[in-house]
Write a protein that holds these residues in place. Structure first.
Motif, mmCIF file in Angstrom:
data_model
loop_
_atom_site.group_PDB
_atom_site.id
_atom_site.type_symbol
_atom_site.label_atom_id
_atom_site.label_comp_id
_atom_site.label_asym_id
_atom_site.label_seq_id
_atom_site.Cartn_x
_atom_site.Cartn_y
_atom_site.Cartn_z
ATOM 1 N N ARG B 51 0.823 -1.205 0.000
ATOM 2 C CA ARG B 51 0.000 0.000 0.000
ATOM 3 C C ARG B 51 0.860 1.259 0.000
ATOM 4 N N ALA B 52 1.913 1.244 0.788
ATOM 5 C CA ALA B 52 2.818 2.394 0.841
ATOM 6 C C ALA B 52 3.526 2.575 -0.502
ATOM 7 N N LEU B 53 4.062 1.483 -1.035
ATOM 8 C CA LEU B 53 4.816 1.566 -2.283
ATOM 9 C C LEU B 53 3.930 1.995 -3.444
ATOM 10 N N GLN B 54 2.718 1.482 -3.438
ATOM 11 C CA GLN B 54 1.793 1.803 -4.521
ATOM 12 C C GLN B 54 1.551 3.317 -4.561
ATOM 13 N N GLN B 55 1.408 3.905 -3.395
ATOM 14 C CA GLN B 55 1.168 5.350 -3.334
ATOM 15 C C GLN B 55 2.400 6.137 -3.762
ATOM 16 N N MET B 56 3.564 5.670 -3.348
ATOM 17 C CA MET B 56 4.788 6.367 -3.710
ATOM 18 C C MET B 56 5.025 6.265 -5.210
ATOM 19 N N ASN B 57 4.524 5.196 -5.772
ATOM 20 C CA ASN B 57 4.585 5.011 -7.213
ATOM 21 C C ASN B 57 3.766 6.081 -7.915
ATOM 22 N N VAL B 58 2.552 6.258 -7.444
ATOM 23 C CA VAL B 58 1.665 7.281 -8.000
ATOM 24 C C VAL B 58 2.312 8.654 -7.873
ATOM 25 N N GLU B 59 2.977 8.869 -6.756
ATOM 26 C CA GLU B 59 3.575 10.173 -6.484
ATOM 27 C C GLU B 59 4.851 10.405 -7.289
ATOM 28 N N GLY B 60 5.336 9.349 -7.931
ATOM 29 C CA GLY B 60 6.458 9.505 -8.853
ATOM 30 C C GLY B 60 7.825 9.336 -8.222
ATOM 31 N N ILE B 61 7.873 9.098 -6.934
ATOM 32 C CA ILE B 61 9.159 9.008 -6.241
ATOM 33 C C ILE B 61 9.785 7.632 -6.448
ATOM 34 N N LEU B 62 8.947 6.674 -6.789
ATOM 35 C CA LEU B 62 9.405 5.319 -7.103
ATOM 36 C C LEU B 62 8.828 4.909 -8.448
ATOM 37 N N TYR B 63 9.505 3.962 -9.103
ATOM 38 C CA TYR B 63 8.844 3.327 -10.236
ATOM 39 C C TYR B 63 9.026 1.822 -10.130
ATOM 40 N N THR B 64 8.051 1.135 -10.645
ATOM 41 C CA THR B 64 8.002 -0.313 -10.489
ATOM 42 C C THR B 64 8.309 -0.993 -11.805
ATOM 43 N N LYS B 65 9.191 -1.998 -11.731
ATOM 44 C CA LYS B 65 9.351 -2.901 -12.867
ATOM 45 C C LYS B 65 8.793 -4.236 -12.422
ATOM 46 N N ARG B 66 7.663 -4.553 -12.961
ATOM 47 C CA ARG B 66 6.997 -5.789 -12.533
ATOM 48 C C ARG B 66 7.912 -6.980 -12.746
ATOM 49 N N GLY B 67 8.017 -7.782 -11.726
ATOM 50 C CA GLY B 67 8.888 -8.940 -11.802
ATOM 51 C C GLY B 67 10.312 -8.643 -11.384
ATOM 52 N N GLU B 68 10.655 -7.358 -11.293
ATOM 53 C CA GLU B 68 12.022 -6.988 -10.907
ATOM 54 C C GLU B 68 12.089 -6.319 -9.542
#
Lengths: 117, 117
Positions: B51-68
DNA sequence: TTTACTGTATCACATTTCTAATACACTGTA
DNA sequence: TACAGTGTATTAGAAATGTGATACAGTAAA
């Protein structure tokens, strides 16, 4: 009153009243508004107000006369001590936060000065 | 990690990571620990971390590489701006709190100086 | 005594937060 | 391909918080 949705409302009510008391807006021995009045004022349920007041009662900052109302304690020593504690808590949180953000104690002064202008 | 019970844990996790990022403990482009690792580290459920990471993703501070995994943004402008915002927010809260406690802007400096010794 | 104002207690319900378990989907590597 | 490591989704349940309605209990004053 505008509440932050991350913090329980009853805690925000406590904080709101604490601040009115330590700043003297509510004086020692003075009657505070009734639970029902506060509930209307703050657009909140009576139970929520009650919860805040009940805790402040335990903490000694208020005393209750059943059937009459809630009153600010007349223990001015306690009031002074409480005010100091609240201020110290804020200082603590602030300095801790700034350190966590990579701001050293030396830098805090400058940043604060800049901010206050 | 020790959590304050008044603030949702996922928000405290966000704050924890934000601070590691803006102070450079986690560098731009760097992979952060996986959700499962963080969950174990922080003794918290995977969903809470998510939940925390998902929000930080939206906020642009993190990006997700699915599977990585999740990575710190490489947008250093955003990082700098974010750091400034976090600092300003803390300053804001602090000055507001002190004012609410009856401490004027002029007095804040003295109180802070006294506190830092 | 009656009335109107106090605080207090209780119940049912909704929402948010968090846990727990499980399954699914994507990626890199052996 | 198979596998191990990623993120993601779903479901069920518990606990904390807040609402709303109602009733009970004490106090002061008409």
């Amino acid at each position: 009153m505008e509440f932050k949705d991350n913090i329980p409302i009853y805690l925000q009510i406590k904080q709101y009243l604490y601040r009115q008391i330590v700043t003297g807006e509510l004086k020692p021995g003075q009657k505070i508004p009734s639970v029902r009045e506060l509930a209307v004022q703050l657009t909140v349920n009576v139970n929520t107000v009650q919860r805040a007041l009940q805790q402040m009662n335990v903490e000694g900052i208020l005393y209750t006369k059943r059937g009459e109302g809630n009153f600010v304690t007349e223990d001015t020593d306690l009031l002074e001590k409480t005010k100091q504690e609240l201020i110290d808590d804020e200082l603590n949180k602030f300095v801790q936060s700034m350190n966590d953000l990579g701001v050293s104690n030396d830098q805090i002064h400058d940043i604060l000065s800049a901010y206050l202008k």
